[in-house]
Design an enzyme around this catalytic site. Structure first.
Site, PDB file in Angstrom:
ATOM      1  N   GLU A 199       0.800  -1.229   0.000  1.00 31.80           N
ATOM      2  CA  GLU A 199       0.000   0.000   0.000  1.00 31.80           C
ATOM      3  C   GLU A 199       0.840   1.289   0.000  1.00 31.80           C
ATOM      4  O   GLU A 199       0.700   2.117   0.925  1.00 31.80           O
ATOM      5  CB  GLU A 199      -1.013  -0.024   1.153  1.00 31.80           C
ATOM      6  N   GLU A 211      -5.415  -8.515  -0.397  1.00 28.69           N
ATOM      7  CA  GLU A 211      -6.167  -8.204   0.832  1.00 28.69           C
ATOM      8  C   GLU A 211      -7.591  -7.845   0.475  1.00 28.69           C
ATOM      9  O   GLU A 211      -7.816  -7.101  -0.486  1.00 28.69           O
ATOM     10  CB  GLU A 211      -5.583  -6.991   1.581  1.00 28.69           C
TER      11      GLU A 211
END
Ligand SMILES: *[C@@H]1O[C@H](CO)[C@@H](O)[C@H](O)[C@H]1NC(C)=O
Ligand SMILES: *[C@@H]1O[C@H](CO)[C@@H](O)[C@H](O)[C@H]1NC(C)=O
Ligand SMILES: *[C@@H]1O[C@H](CO)[C@@H](O)[C@H](O)[C@H]1NC(C)=O
Ligand SMILES: *[C@@H]1O[C@H](CO)[C@@H](O)[C@H](O)[C@H]1NC(C)=O
Length: 504
Positions: A186, A295
């Site tokens: 991320e 995720e």
């Protein structure tokens, strides 16, 4: 003690009532589904290829290891992905007095040895930055992963190469070829910080990330060109076109594109938002590129401990079928410490299991999904909230019908009565049973709340909570319509899941 007994009786009564009630339906009409057992297609367990966890150091803990073994054995997960294999707490790198690299792989081995010993593999996230090679001091989470780029890419590349050579030496190239190497985590959502910029704009972050991507990609491929490498591991399905463009411009052939999606990031939330987002990502990457959702979860709001998460999982895993090659639920356990380890068993953590390994409704949903076989039977019928999946089972002569009733929070939904017709059955039904996940079944948070929400449940309370997570399998009547056709009827409450098993 008295209180405990009363609570237990209430639960039993609740089970009996829920299993036998077959009258009250919100809409009053019967919802019809039909499945033809003579027409089947492949049913790939893509959601089992990986599951998430917190960070690498947790893998040295016995409670984490025990919880992972349960998740592997009962839910079939093949790999586990976590942050921070290079974090300072793993102590993989120190800079010596003369600037030389000092590597230490013992902590890595403790974690990976365990995974391999139980038949799992790591999905390796190459992150974060050892302090001794970091360009800044910014860290993330309670465990303080350093999120700055390396001050010298040669040092970082050498670390990646030494790490890969070590794991190939220890586990063999056949094993390591099953792993995936994902570059960072991320970079667009707070996990990358570039020192020297007061404003961490998308441009600053992308420039820094793409340099990490380029360098790390080359380092991995220099060890073995067959190793699977990808990124950008972004949140919210972002940076996919930009990453593909950068790779095209720089001659980088990624083995996979990875990203994340938490449905509540999209406002207003919609029931099929995962389908919409994953379809768009698939369209961008095309059919020839592997797409990994490394995720996802039912959202970032606090429903992970409830039946909302179980109905969400069943509905979405059926709904997004065929769009993503990996779909990795974040996380398998509440042994997790991004904000520090929580000690209250039901703390709305991401895990499928609480601490003490109490199976949440979401865990039970994955347990039912794991039971589905490799063939899906053609099904017709539709409804705004209720649906079914009909598959074979790993046990010969069995057919499994998964039923769900799911909608987003605060959207209208009722208990629905379903009539499911199965055509072209192979022979007479010898046995038919039903198991349920709903407010009254496999819902340990309800019992825990009745116990007074103990922060530190006693051993006997934990035993009762564990017991409340067991399926209550009861028989269900079947109507024979003709020699080759049967019908089964059931009520399915809001956010309810049911599994009907037919033995022929
Ligand atoms: C980067 O690291 C390498 C290997 O440790 C070293 O040879 C080189 O001098 C370093 N570069 C700079 C600019 O410090
Ligand atoms: C940071 O950059 C963005 C985009 O360039 C801009 O919209 C924003 O106002 C900037 N913020 C600050 C605090 O300068
Ligand atoms: C990509 O990495 C390679 C290998 O380190 C290097 O030679 C090249 O200059 C890099 N390209 C960019 C655009 O950073
Ligand atoms: C199911 O069968 C119908 C009728 O034969 C067909 O139109 C449909 O495409 C099939 N669906 C699947 C998922 O195979």
């Amino acid at each position: 003690m008295m209180k405990t007994i009363i609570v237990f009786l209430t639960i039993i009564v609740g089970l009996v009532v829920s299993q036998s009630s077959s009258s009250a339906s919100g809409s009053g009409s019967v919802v019809e589904f039909t499945s033809d057992l003579s027409i089947s297609s492949e049913w790939d367990h893509y959601w089992e290829r990986c599951v998430g966890s917190g960070h690498a150091w947790l893998g040295t803990r016995r409670d984490w290891q025990d919880a992972l073994k349960i998740a592997h054995d009962k839910l079939g997960f093949e790999r586990v992905r976590f942050h921070g294999i290079f974090d300072n707490d793993m102590n993989v790198y120190q800079q010596g007095a003369n600037g030389e690299a000092i590597y230490s792989w013992y902590n890595v081995d403790v974690v990976y040895d365990y995974l391999v010993s139980i038949g799992m593999s790591p999905f390796v996230e190459l992150s974060f930055m050892p302090n001794d090679m970091a360009s800044g001091d910014e860290t993330i989470f309670h465990y303080m992963g350093n999120i700055t780029p390396p001050k010298n890419f040669t040092t970082w590349n050498n670390l990646v190469v030494a790490f890969l050579e070590h794991v190939i030496d220890r586990y063999g190239i056949t094993e390591v070829s099953k792993w995936h190497f994902e570059i960072w985590n991320e970079p667009n959502c707070g996990f990358l910080y570039v020192p020297g910029y007061a404003n961490q704009t998308t441009e600053v972050l992308q420039t820094a990330y793409f340099e990490i991507l380029n360098e790390t990609f080359s380092a991995v491929k220099s060890v073995n060109a067959d190793l699977s490498v990808g990124g950008p591991a972004t949140c919210q399905s972002q940076w996919i076109p930009e990453t593909l463009q950068y790779c095209k411009d720089n001659g980088i052939e990624l083995d996979f594109v990875s990203t994340h999606e938490y449905p509540t990031d999209i406002v207003p939330l919609q029931r099929n938002i995962m389908y919409q987002v994953l379809s768009k990502s698939r369209e961008i990457v095309g059919d020839d590129m592997q797409l990994f959702y490394s995720e996802y979860n039912d959202g970032l709001f606090n429903r992970h401990d409830t039946t909302y998460a179980s109905a969400f999982a069943i509905f979405n895993i059926i709904d997004v079928y065929g769009l993503s090659d990996i779909f990795s639920w974040w996380t398998f356990s509440d042994v997790f410490e991004e904000q520090g380890q929580q000690s209250v068993p039901f703390n709305e953590g991401f895990g499928l299991q609480t601490i003490y390994n109490i199976a949440k409704p979401s865990f039970k949903a994955f347990e039912l999904l794991h039971e589905t076989g490799n063939l899906r039977y053609n099904t017709t019928g539709s409804h705004p909230t209720a649906g079914i999946l009909v598959t074979n089972s790993w046990n010969k002569n069995e057919v499994l019908v998964l039923v769900y009733n799911h909608n987003i929070p605060d959207a209208p939904m009722d208990t629905e009565t379903l009539a499911i017709t199965l055509e072209n059955i192979p022979s007479d039904v010898k046995k038919a049973t039903i198991r349920r996940i709903d407010e009254d079944n496999c819902n340990p948070i309800a019992l825990w709340t009745e116990m007074g929400s103990p922060s530190y449940p006693s051993t006997s309370e934990i035993e009762q909570l564990l017991k409340s997570t067991e399926f209550n399998e009861v028989s269900i009547p079947i109507t024979k319509l003709d020699k080759h056709t049967i019908q089964v009827q059931l009520d399915i409450p809001p956010q309810g899941v049911a599994a009907i098993k037919l033995h022929f």
